[in-house]
Design an enzyme around this catalytic site. Structure first.
Site, short mmCIF file in Angstrom:
data_model
loop_
_atom_site.label_atom_id
_atom_site.label_comp_id
_atom_site.label_asym_id
_atom_site.label_seq_id
_atom_site.Cartn_x
_atom_site.Cartn_y
_atom_site.Cartn_z
N LYS A 1 0.87 -1.29 -0.12
CA LYS A 1 -0.02 -0.13 -0.14
C LYS A 1 0.93 1.28 -0.21
O LYS A 1 1.09 1.93 1.03
CB LYS A 1 -0.96 0.13 1.30
CG LYS A 1 -1.92 -1.29 1.21
CD LYS A 1 -2.82 -1.01 2.33
CE LYS A 1 -3.51 -2.32 2.63
NZ LYS A 1 -2.89 -3.14 3.79
N GLY B 1 -0.88 -5.53 9.55
CA GLY B 1 -1.55 -6.99 9.30
C GLY B 1 -0.66 -8.14 8.87
O GLY B 1 -0.33 -9.10 9.39
N GLY C 1 -3.80 -0.06 10.81
CA GLY C 1 -4.05 1.31 10.36
C GLY C 1 -3.96 2.12 11.83
O GLY C 1 -3.22 3.22 11.67
P1 AMP Z 1 0.84 -4.05 3.21
O1 AMP Z 1 -0.46 -4.50 3.25
O2 AMP Z 1 0.96 -2.57 2.64
O3 AMP Z 1 1.85 -4.37 4.25
O4 AMP Z 1 1.36 -5.14 1.87
C1 AMP Z 1 1.67 -6.44 2.27
C2 AMP Z 1 1.66 -7.22 0.79
O5 AMP Z 1 2.69 -6.35 0.09
C3 AMP Z 1 1.89 -8.74 1.11
O6 AMP Z 1 0.94 -9.36 0.42
C4 AMP Z 1 3.13 -8.97 0.14
O7 AMP Z 1 2.91 -9.91 -0.86
C5 AMP Z 1 3.13 -7.49 -1.03
N1 AMP Z 1 4.29 -7.23 -1.52
C6 AMP Z 1 5.51 -6.84 -0.96
N2 AMP Z 1 6.26 -6.49 -1.71
C7 AMP Z 1 5.94 -6.65 -3.02
C8 AMP Z 1 6.31 -6.36 -4.36
N3 AMP Z 1 7.63 -6.11 -4.40
N4 AMP Z 1 5.23 -6.44 -5.29
C9 AMP Z 1 4.04 -7.12 -4.86
N5 AMP Z 1 3.49 -7.01 -3.83
C10 AMP Z 1 4.51 -6.90 -2.66
#
Ligand code: AMP
Length: 389
Positions: free
Chosen positions: A194, A341, A364
């Site tokens: 995100k 999360g 959050g």
């Molecule tokens: P968040 O909820 O923002 O912490 O994102 C977590 C998600 O980010 C996880 O499902 C990961 O698979 C994804 N993620 C981490 N690095 C990458 C990347 N380089 N490309 C796509 N997804 C990613």
């Protein structure tokens, strides 16, 4: 912060309504991660020990408001709690807004608050109805403390006594410890997907931390300042902001990355320099040089704040960066705090729960607190404190 604490109050014989955050992943009626329930449990036990009439409320998932959906029922969590509290009489109620009868030392768990019309919009009518269920309202749901809803905020206006539960207090103390006068060097790791929501956090952390390590889609956005990064996840709109941050602060970006052509579980990884990423490739993890550089930084730090996996840890060939970082933090003597999360899923995956100084139950709320925003639940508790004192 002038707020009342549950631990300071006499709860004997009182109807004590605890707003917990029991929003855990459930698949086919089976709880997938118990972390949030286990974190909420000590507060519930304490209220029972203090001989209160304990009422528990929480949300679960995102059901359509005003509609009962079995998928979002708190019943599996009630059954789980019953096993954990097997000496306590426990009841479950779907229709609770009119009347409640309960004895001291007993627990009544209320069905998902998001089945009630007005919960999300913080309706006065619903907040008033909640307040009539109790003598004392305990806000203990740190994971929902950033939400201005009837069960987390509105109720505070109508209830006579609102106080903070021990979990909420612990969460805030741990975050304050990490953010105010941290032991140095302090390192923050911000990863995940995100991108836009995490730039605010990056701004705040840049001012506090000695070093910022970026991973995931955030790192890709920084790499996109200088390089063509194929089809990697990033947010082009945030590239100018990333450049400003990189020019001003000590932000560590990957020197090599693991890339693949297909976003799927079986995809094999290739290590590439950022200057060598092909059009049809996407960055999904750190490369080995980056991992060595970052683990060395972590080994020398005294405070670590960690939010978000640095790669697609769900795929076996793209989890090594996240795994090495998680295990380095686990072995470190630094004060470490982790939240969000997916960070909790990573901690579960590598079984390092007991090696992190503090694991926040908030996603959050954790990020908004770091950003320096006042959480609505804290605002509610302060207002309620002022009203009576
Ligand atoms: P968040 O909820 O923002 O912490 O994102 C977590 C998600 O980010 C996880 O499902 C990961 O698979 C994804 N993620 C981490 N690095 C990458 C990347 N380089 N490309 C796509 N997804 C990613």
């Amino acid at each position: 912060m002038h707020i009342r604490k549950m631990t300071e109050l006499n709860l004997t014989g009182k109807r004590v309504l605890i707003r917990s955050d029991l929003n855990v992943p459930i698949k086919n009626g089976i709880i997938q991660s118990e972390a949030r329930i286990l974190a909420a449990l000590p507060t519930i036990k304490l209220a029972i020990e203090k001989n209160a009439k304990v009422i528990i409320m929480s949300h679960l998932g995102r059901p359509k408001e005003g509609c009962y959906t079995k998928k979002y029922s708190l019943l599996p969590i009630f059954e789980y709690l019953k096993k954990k509290l097997n000496n306590t009489k426990m009841y479950f109620s779907q229709n609770y807004l009119n009347d409640i009868t309960l004895n001291s030392g007993e627990i009544l768990m209320l069905e998902n608050v998001r089945f009630n019309k007005g919960e999300l919009s913080n309706s006065n009518k619903l907040s008033k109805e909640y307040s009539s269920l109790c003598d004392i309202f305990v806000m203990d749901a740190f994971g929902s403390a950033h939400r201005m809803q009837s069960s987390t905020y509105g109720i505070g206006e109508f209830v006579k006594i609102a106080c903070a539960g021990p979990l909420l207090i612990n969460e805030i103390s741990a975050l304050k410890k990490a953010l105010k006068e941290p032991k140095r060097p302090m390192v923050a790791i911000v990863g995940g997907a995100k991108v836009s929501t995490k730039f605010n956090v990056l701004h705040k952390l840049s001012k506090i931390a000695d070093t910022i390590i970026v991973g995931g889609g955030i790192a890709n956005t920084f790499l996109a300042i200088d390089y063509k990064i194929g089809k990697s996840l990033h947010e082009p709109d945030f590239i100018p902001e990333a450049k400003k941050l990189r020019d001003k602060y000590n932000i560590i970006t990957p020197i090599d990355s693991r890339v693949g052509k297909n976003f799927c579980k079986t995809e094999k990884s290739i290590i590439r320099l950022p200057s060598n990423i092909k059009k049809d490739e996407e960055i999904m993890d750190f490369g080995d040089e980056t991992i060595t550089k970052i683990t060395n930084i972590l080994k020398n730090s005294q405070t670590i704040i960690w939010n978000g996996p640095v790669g697609v840890f769900e795929f076996p060939h793209f989890r090594i960066g996240t795994e090495k970082i998680a295990k380095t933090i686990a072995r470190s003597h630094a004060f470490s705090i982790a939240g969000g999360g997916d960070t909790l899923s990573v901690i579960d995956m590598f079984n390092i729960k007991d090696c992190i100084s503090y694991i926040s139950t908030g996603g959050g709320a954790f990020l908004e607190f770091i950003e320096g925003k006042k959480l609505p639940a804290i605002d509610m508790l302060e207002k309620n404190f002022k009203k009576i004192n």
